[in-house]
Design a protein around this motif. Structure first.
Motif, PDB file in Angstrom:
ATOM      1  N   GLN A  32       0.825  -1.209   0.000  1.00 42.59           N
ATOM      2  CA  GLN A  32       0.000   0.000   0.000  1.00 42.59           C
ATOM      3  C   GLN A  32       0.863   1.265   0.000  1.00 42.59           C
ATOM      4  O   GLN A  32       0.551   2.237  -0.693  1.00 42.59           O
ATOM      5  CB  GLN A  32      -0.922  -0.009   1.211  1.00 42.59           C
ATOM      6  CG  GLN A  32      -2.003  -1.088   1.144  1.00 42.59           C
ATOM      7  CD  GLN A  32      -2.772  -1.204   2.446  1.00 42.59           C
ATOM      8  OE1 GLN A  32      -2.454  -0.557   3.440  1.00 42.59           O
ATOM      9  NE2 GLN A  32      -3.806  -2.046   2.450  1.00 42.59           N
ATOM     10  N   GLU A  35       2.338   1.781  -3.462  1.00 44.40           N
ATOM     11  CA  GLU A  35       1.314   2.303  -4.371  1.00 44.40           C
ATOM     12  C   GLU A  35       1.065   3.782  -4.103  1.00 44.40           C
ATOM     13  O   GLU A  35       0.887   4.575  -5.038  1.00 44.40           O
ATOM     14  CB  GLU A  35       0.015   1.513  -4.204  1.00 44.40           C
ATOM     15  CG  GLU A  35       0.109   0.073  -4.721  1.00 44.40           C
ATOM     16  CD  GLU A  35      -1.156  -0.717  -4.442  1.00 44.40           C
ATOM     17  OE1 GLU A  35      -1.994  -0.213  -3.654  1.00 44.40           O
ATOM     18  OE2 GLU A  35      -1.303  -1.826  -4.996  1.00 44.40           O
ATOM     19  N   GLN A  36       1.070   4.162  -2.808  1.00 44.38           N
ATOM     20  CA  GLN A  36       0.864   5.564  -2.449  1.00 44.38           C
ATOM     21  C   GLN A  36       1.992   6.431  -2.999  1.00 44.38           C
ATOM     22  O   GLN A  36       1.759   7.520  -3.525  1.00 44.38           O
ATOM     23  CB  GLN A  36       0.799   5.701  -0.925  1.00 44.38           C
ATOM     24  CG  GLN A  36       0.528   7.114  -0.441  1.00 44.38           C
ATOM     25  CD  GLN A  36       0.467   7.194   1.079  1.00 44.38           C
ATOM     26  OE1 GLN A  36       0.441   6.180   1.767  1.00 44.38           O
ATOM     27  NE2 GLN A  36       0.451   8.409   1.594  1.00 44.38           N
ATOM     28  N   ASP A  39       1.622   6.817  -6.841  1.00 41.74           N
ATOM     29  CA  ASP A  39       0.562   7.745  -7.237  1.00 41.74           C
ATOM     30  C   ASP A  39       0.980   9.200  -7.117  1.00 41.74           C
ATOM     31  O   ASP A  39       0.411  10.069  -7.784  1.00 41.74           O
ATOM     32  CB  ASP A  39      -0.686   7.507  -6.372  1.00 41.74           C
ATOM     33  CG  ASP A  39      -1.326   6.144  -6.653  1.00 41.74           C
ATOM     34  OD1 ASP A  39      -1.043   5.580  -7.726  1.00 41.74           O
ATOM     35  OD2 ASP A  39      -2.087   5.652  -5.786  1.00 41.74           O
ATOM     36  N   SER A  40       1.962   9.485  -6.269  1.00 38.50           N
ATOM     37  CA  SER A  40       2.330  10.888  -6.016  1.00 38.50           C
ATOM     38  C   SER A  40       3.597  11.317  -6.745  1.00 38.50           C
ATOM     39  O   SER A  40       4.110  12.407  -6.502  1.00 38.50           O
ATOM     40  CB  SER A  40       2.524  11.114  -4.507  1.00 38.50           C
ATOM     41  OG  SER A  40       3.611  10.339  -4.025  1.00 38.50           O
ATOM     42  N   VAL A  49       5.204  13.308   0.818  1.00 41.25           N
ATOM     43  CA  VAL A  49       4.873  11.881   0.821  1.00 41.25           C
ATOM     44  C   VAL A  49       6.128  11.048   1.053  1.00 41.25           C
ATOM     45  O   VAL A  49       6.112  10.059   1.789  1.00 41.25           O
ATOM     46  CB  VAL A  49       4.191  11.475  -0.504  1.00 41.25           C
ATOM     47  CG1 VAL A  49       4.022   9.955  -0.578  1.00 41.25           C
ATOM     48  CG2 VAL A  49       2.838  12.169  -0.631  1.00 41.25           C
TER      49      VAL A  49
END
Length: 395
Positions: A32, A35-36, A39-40, A49
């Motif tokens: 997770q 993936e975070q 995405d950024s 992030v």
């Protein structure tokens, strides 16, 4: 998920099932987070992030290490392996006193220059030069300064290094944390590890000055709470691989007759938990102190005397370490003799008259004069005539 559950149920060990679930949970968290981050990549929030993900990854690593370490107790050590395998000792940081990976406390009364001792110790290790006559293993040192203003600790480090005739190498580093708020030692340790990794700095010795900044509301007299503090210091050792040294203060009163394990303030857990205790007891000679020890893995050192000639301390081989500073005696009858001598033979003085004479001849205040009258009377050195209300020397 059904296949995973079936596999877990089929396992013969409940503990194994729990460990597999913990491992699976950590792996899913990792996915997770990745993936975070993905995405950024093209987002303005990417730097923020990244900082968040770094902390989260470190937390997962710590939990995974804890999980791995708790998978079971170690096996028995077989006698034959004791004979065949060589004993590998951690390197000494301070000769005969402290090894890498150990905890050391320096306990003393006030005015013993505990912070200056810690600075001189750190500088000696960072330079590989002797400290109080003991050889040191040259290695990186991190001095964690919780208390002094930045300018003050920097000034002291420069003065002490100049006094010792050594430099301040790059492998001596100060972490100034006065005014920096942290909720737990865990948070402090995470930040410490982050900075150590960022600077590629691996200390062999970490100085914590002062240690009470890790208490965070916990009471010094509560053994359970102090045990938690020492466990947290152990975590610092485990995650950095360094030896950790910190100072602690005596409880109230003269400690010259107390056992070395009973001199420090608060819970006795400090004396029981640490690997090395260095005790700094005031000597009868002014500005001098007696250094003795209680060591778990090494032989106790022979006590000796050292003297502070600010900004440095030096060993005094000419002074007897068996002569600690004695307790300051309370007022005795001899101390009051000068006051009593103000009353001449056969003389009778009222309280005010005696106080006036004491103020004039002894250059003291009226309050002090009446205090001496009271103490002399209690000591039986003067008496008051109940009829004339006058004082006279005791015959």
């Amino acid at each position: 998920m059904g296949e995973i559950t079936t596999g877990l149920i089929a396992s013969s060990s409940y503990d194994t099932n729990v460990r597999q679930l913990e491992d699976l949970s950590l792996r899913r968290q990792m996915v997770q987070l990745i993936e975070q981050g993905t995405d950024s990549v093209n987002d303005d929030s990417f730097p923020r992030v990244v900082a968040h993900l770094t902390k989260e990854f470190r937390d997962i690593q710590r939990r995974q290490q804890t999980y791995t370490a708790s998978t079971g107790f170690p096996n028995f050590v077989r006698g034959v392996s004791l004979v065949s395998a060589p004993v590998v000792k951690p390197p000494e940081i301070i000769e005969g006193i402290l090894r890498q990976g150990q905890k050391m406390v320096i306990q003393s009364a006030s005015k013993a220059n505990k912070t200056n001792l810690a600075i001189s110790r750190g500088l000696a290790v960072a330079n590989g030069t002797p400290w109080l006559g003991r050889a040191t293993q040259c290695g990186p040192v991190l001095f964690v300064n919780f208390e002094l203003p930045e300018w003050a600790i920097h000034e002291r480090a420069k003065m002490i290094s100049d006094g010792m005739g050594i430099g301040i190498p790059d492998q001596f580093r100060i972490w100034n944390l006065r005014g920096v708020k942290f909720a737990t030692t865990r948070q402090l340790l995470d930040e410490m590890v982050h900075h150590l990794e960022k600077e590629e700095f691996k200390p062999s010795l970490i100085e914590l000055d002062p240690v009470y900044k890790l208490y965070k509301g916990r009471k010094e007299n509560e053994s359970g709470e102090m045990a938690q503090v020492l466990e947290e210091i152990e975590e610092i050792i485990n995650e950095t691989g360094a030896a950790v040294s910190f100072s602690h203060h005596y409880s109230k009163g003269n400690k010259s007759q107390a056992d070395i394990l009973d001199r420090s303030a608060g819970s006795g857990v400090f004396a029981r938990d640490v690997d090395a205790i260095l005790d700094v007891l005031p000597h009868e000679e002014q500005n001098c102190f007696i250094l003795s020890s209680s060591l778990r893995t090494e032989r106790n050192i022979v006590p000796f005397v050292f003297e502070w000639e600010y900004p440095i301390c030096r060993v005094r081989t000419d002074l007897d370490p068996s002569r600690p500073k004695k307790r300051t005696p309370k007022k005795t009858t001899q101390d009051l003799k000068g006051f009593v001598d103000l009353i001449q033979d056969q003389e009778r003085l009222r309280g005010r008259e005696l106080a006036d004479r004491a103020m004039k001849d002894l250059h003291i205040s009226r309050t002090k004069a009446y205090d001496l009258i009271r103490k002399s009377k209690e000591a039986g050195l003067i008496q008051m005539d109940p009829i004339t209300k006058t004082y006279r020397d005791w015959e």
